[in-house]
Design a protein around this motif. Structure first.
Motif, PDB file in Angstrom:
ATOM      1  N   SER A  47     -44.971  -5.204  22.805  1.00  0.00           N
ATOM      2  CA  SER A  47     -44.552  -4.536  24.035  1.00  0.00           C
ATOM      3  C   SER A  47     -44.485  -5.501  25.212  1.00  0.00           C
ATOM      4  N   THR A 150     -52.388  -4.017  26.425  1.00  0.00           N
ATOM      5  CA  THR A 150     -51.989  -3.160  25.308  1.00  0.00           C
ATOM      6  C   THR A 150     -52.965  -3.232  24.141  1.00  0.00           C
ATOM      7  N   ARG A 347     -38.146   0.016  19.408  1.00  0.00           N
ATOM      8  CA  ARG A 347     -38.279   1.140  20.328  1.00  0.00           C
ATOM      9  C   ARG A 347     -37.521   2.293  19.676  1.00  0.00           C
TER      10      ARG A 347
END
Length: 415
Positions: A47, A150, A347
């Motif tokens: 990410s 994250t 994604r």
């Protein structure tokens, strides 16, 4: 290995980890089944690591706003990391050709908890002195955007799941799901597991899991997003020192911004907390053709690509890496040449780019937490808590009542 549980969660990315965490806190015995050797392999671990309440559909922004309190004040023992969110900000640039996108971003950002601020050229250059002054005619600052850790978030959810008595099984790709005698039975590479409730949080593979269960799919599409970590020339970095307040937060409080805009080549303020580019906000354009932010002593740069791909272990495309650098150099006068490494992640989105959360209307005990797109980490606390409430038949968490209709699995064109 096999076992009985109250809930099976298929997928160990941020969606599955958050689902397992909140379902475990609700008293259920949770078994999380992750196909890979480690959770978070294909999307979460790749990410851009930004928390932004300005990003996504209306429902996504509601979920993000509702998640901030969890990240700012996580439950005791959630993570040894003391600050899951860190100031960053986003500086989005516009040109005469992107006026419509700029106005739309400004209008939607006006409703954020920390509203966007339109800056003049001098204010934008003060936040990022290396900008090419002729590369933009308008600038929009998003003061509430934050870096997010994250890995600490993912590990915190998994840690909490285990602390509640749950189990994480890796190398457990689900080959089939069948519903017999009131329980879902999952056949995996690691054995068979069963529970009356199964949560499909398999990311890019979520529709495949649904097909294996005989459940109508959600029409999910997975997209490749490319990123590169580029080195910053040390002999030039100190010439582009950011303000001492690296977040630019004063701009979000109605102040006019830094009083002495710095041009390329000017020194930053003595004693500033950020050296070189490390204190820059994320730099992007309102047309979403690139973004860049400080990362690991360099710059993470992406062409903001969204190339449809089948589920799998995606790799960066050399053309996309080159395109990212080209778009960055067109806006920022910093001679970035050396790419330390490049990667790509997945994604996965629904047709309306809004997550699907909750029990399936046509399959007893089958629930969804999928289609989180690029918003999974920033929405995970609210999405997980909402899922747990919907499964239990409870009222939605505060601030999420209106989001229920927007995320229901019944809303999509299913087949």
């Amino acid at each position: 290995m096999s076992g009985l549980s109250d809930v099976l969660v298929v997928g160990g990315g941020i969606a599955g980890a958050a689902a397992g965490y909140f379902l475990g806190r609700s008293g259920g015995r949770v078994t999380l089944l992750e196909a890979e050797r480690a959770p978070g392999t294909h999307a979460t671990g790749r990410s851009a690591a930004l928390f932004s309440e300005y990003y996504g559909t209306t429902v996504v922004r509601e979920l993000t706003v509702a998640s901030r309190a969890f990240y700012e004040r996580p439950p005791a023992g959630f993570s040894p990391v003391t600050a899951l969110l860190r100031p960053r900000g986003v500086l989005a640039l516009g040109t005469p050709d992107t006026g419509r996108e700029f106005d739309a971003a400004k209008a939607s950002g006006a409703t954020a908890p920390r509203p966007v601020v339109e800056l003049d050229r001098d204010q934008a250059l003060a936040l990022c002195p290396a900008l090419r002054p002729d590369a933009f005619d308008r600038a929009l600052y998003k003061p509430g955007a934050r870096d997010i850790d994250t890995d600490a978030v993912l590990q915190g959810f998994l840690r909490g799941l285990k602390a509640a008595g749950g189990t994480v099984v890796t190398g457990a790709r689900v080959h089939g799901l069948t519903f017999r005698r009131g329980r879902w039975h999952a056949a995996t590479a690691a054995g068979e597991f069963s529970a009356p409730v199964v949560v499909d949080a398999a990311g890019a593979w979520a529709d495949q899991v649904a097909v294996s269960a005989g459940v109508a799919v959600q029409g999910l599409v997975s997209y490749r997003r490319t990123a590169a970590l580029a080195s910053v020339p040390e002999d030039r970095a100190s010439a582009y020192r950011a303000p001492a307040d690296r977040s630019g937060d004063e701009l979000g409080r109605g102040h006019p911004g830094p009083p002495h805009p710095r041009r390329p080549g000017a020194e930053g303020p003595p004693g500033g907390t950020a050296a070189g580019v490390a204190g820059w906000p994320m730099i992007a354009d309102v047309a979403d053709t690139f973004y860049a932010r400080p990362e690991s002593g360099g710059l993470l740069i992406s062409p903001a690509d969204a190339t449809p791909v089948p589920p799998g272990d995606v790799r960066p495309d050399d053309h996309d890496v080159a395109l990212a650098l080209e778009r960055f150099r067109a806006v920022v006068a910093l001679p970035v040449r050396h790419v330390r490494r490049a990667w790509a992640g997945l994604r996965t989105s629904t047709p309306d780019d809004t997550p699907v959360i909750g029990p399936d209307p046509d399959a007893p005990g089958f629930c969804w937490l999928a289609g989180l797109g690029g918003y999974g980490i920033q929405t995970a606390p609210a999405a997980g808590a909402l899922l747990a409430a919907l499964i239990a038949g409870h009222e939605p968490p505060p601030g999420l009542t209106t989001a229920v209709a927007g995320v229901t699995p019944a809303r999509t064109g299913r087949s």
